[in-house]
Enzyme design. Structure first.
Site, PDB file in Angstrom:
ATOM      1  N   ASP A   1       1.785 -63.194 -25.846  1.00  0.00           N
ATOM      2  CA  ASP A   1       0.384 -63.161 -26.245  1.00  0.00           C
ATOM      3  C   ASP A   1       0.282 -62.561 -27.640  1.00  0.00           C
ATOM      4  OD1 ASP A   1      -2.320 -62.786 -26.549  1.00  0.00           O
ATOM      5  OD2 ASP A   1      -2.614 -61.687 -24.689  1.00  0.00           O
TER       6      ASP A   1
ATOM      7  N   ASP B   1      -3.553 -68.033 -33.407  1.00  0.00           N
ATOM      8  CA  ASP B   1      -2.956 -67.568 -32.155  1.00  0.00           C
ATOM      9  C   ASP B   1      -1.964 -68.621 -31.673  1.00  0.00           C
ATOM     10  OD1 ASP B   1      -2.292 -66.623 -29.685  1.00  0.00           O
ATOM     11  OD2 ASP B   1      -4.299 -66.755 -28.818  1.00  0.00           O
TER      12      ASP B   1
END
Length: 322
Positions: A51, A228
Site C-alpha cells: 500500500d 498510487d
C-alpha cells in the site's frame, strides 16, 4: 470489459551500518498486490498487502480467532510493547515495536525499531498491510503518524537512499506482478529516470499535472493528482472523466464511478504533462482481460514509479524494452 478510471492519477540523519538495496517480487492475489515481510527474532513470515497510500506495518495478531496466519509477539526476543489503542479494537489493538525484514530470505532488508500495529481483525486475503506512504494522520490506528519506513531505515544506516521503486509487468505471470526495489532505483527493469517531480503536499504522494489529451478531447487546466501504484485504475475530476468517456462511448455504472467500454473498440492513448514532461498511457494499457477482474494500474505499468519520501518527490522512468 472495463475501461477503468478512478484516480491513481492517484531533515534526515545518516548512520553507518551495512547499507544495501534489495529487490522482492510483487505477487498478485484477488484485487491486491502483496509482498513478503518477516517480523521479530526469530523471523515470523507474512504475506502483506502493498500500500503506497497508508504508512506503517499492520499485521493480524494471535488474538484473532478467525485468522489463518498471525503474529505472536511472545515468540520474538526483540519485540517491545508500546501501547494499546482501545478506541479502535479494545484491548486487541496493540502497538508494538520490533525488527522487520523487507523481502524474502536470503534477500532481506532488516529495519530495527519499526512500529507494528496488531489487531484481531481478519484480512482474509493477506496477513497484514505494508504501508509505504508518507507521514500523515489517519489510517489504521497510529499508522500515519509514524516515520515512513524507508526514512526510518535510512536514519538507522540501513540504506543509502530512503527510496523505493515499483516496476509492474504488463502481464501478470503466474501471480508474479512485478518487482519492488527497496533503497534505490531499479536499474534492472527500469531505464533512466525521465524526471523527478516535487510533491504538491507532503502528507500524500500528490503532484501537479496538466495538458490532458485523449483523442478529440483536450484540457489545458492544471490539477493535483494522487500517484498510487497499488490502485487499480486511473481517475480524475468527474467532468474530465465524462468527456474522456464520450470519446470512446464508455458507459458509466450507476454511481458514475467506473466506465465500461467494448473490448474490441479502438481507444486512443491518454497523454498528460507532469513538470514539463509528457507522459502517455497506451491504449492497450487501459483495457483489462474479458470477463475478469484485473490489477490494472495502467500508469504504473507504463512507467516505473520511484517514491522518494526523504526528498519529497516522485520520479518516473520507462520500463526497459519499452
Amino acid at each position: 470489459m472495463k475501461l477503468l478510471w478512478t484516480l491513481i492519477l492517484l531533515g534526515l540523519t545518516s548512520a553507518a551500518p551495512t547499507k544495501k538495496i534489495i529487490q522482492n517480487t510483487i505477487g498478485s492475489i484477488p484485487g491486491l498486490y502483496v509482498v513478503n515481510v518477516t517480523i521479530g527474532t526469530p523471523n515470523q513470515q507474512f504475506l502483506v498487502q502493498l500500500d503506497t497510500y497508508n504508512n506503517g506495518l499492520f499485521v493480524q495478531d494471535k488474538s484473532c480467532g478467525y485468522c489463518n496466519h498471525t503474529f505472536d509477539s511472545s515468540k520474538s526476543s526483540t519485540y517491545k510493547f508500546l501501547n494499546q489503542n482501545t478506541s479502535l479494537g479494545g484491548n486487541n489493538y496493540i502497538i508494538g515495536q520490533d525488527i522487520i525484514n523487507l523481502g524474502l530470505s536470503p534477500n532481506l532488508l532488516p529495519i530495527p525499531n519499526t512500529i507494528i500495529e496488531q489487531d484481531a481483525m481478519p484480512l482474509y486475503y493477506a496477513d497484514g498491510l505494508l504501508g509505504l506512504g508518507l507521514q500523515h494522520d489517519g489510517g489504521f490506528g497510529f499508522i500515519g503518524n509514524n516515520l515512513p519506513i524507508l526514512v526510518n531505515a535510512y536514519n538507522q544506516g540501513v540504506v543509502d537512499q530512503p527510496i523505493y521503486t515499483i516496476y509492474l509487468r504488463k502481464n501478470i505471470q503466474n501471480g508474479d506482478a512485478g518487482v519492488i526495489t527497496y533503497g534505490g532505483v531499479d536499474s534492472i527493469n527500469c531505464g533512466s529516470v525521465i524526471a523527478y517531480q516535487p510533491l504538491a503536499k507532503y502528507d500524500d504522494y500528490v503532484i501537479a499535472f496538466s495538458g490532458i489529451s485523449y483523442g478529440s478531447y483536450a484540457n489545458s487546466s492544471t490539477y493535483t493528482t494522487l500517484v498510487d501504484s497499488t490502485s487499480v485504475s486511473i481517475g480524475g475530476p468527474p467532468s474530465v472523466i465524462a468527456n474522456m468517456a464520450k470519446v470512446v462511448g464508455a458507459i458509466p455504472d450507476e454511481g458514475y464511478l467506473f466506465y465500461q467500454v467494448d473490448c474490441d473498440k479502438k481507444i486512443p492513448s491518454f497523454t498528460f504533462t507532469i513538470g514539463g514532461k509528457q507522459y502517455t498511457v497506451d491504449s492497450n494499457q487501459q483495457l483489462g482481460p474479458k470477463n475478469a477482474t484485473s490489477n490494472m494500474c495502467p500508469f504504473a505499468k507504463s512507467y516505473c514509479n520511484i517514491y522518494d519520501p526523504g526528498n519529497k518527490r516522485l520520479g518516473f522512468a520507462l520500463p526497459k524494452g519499452q
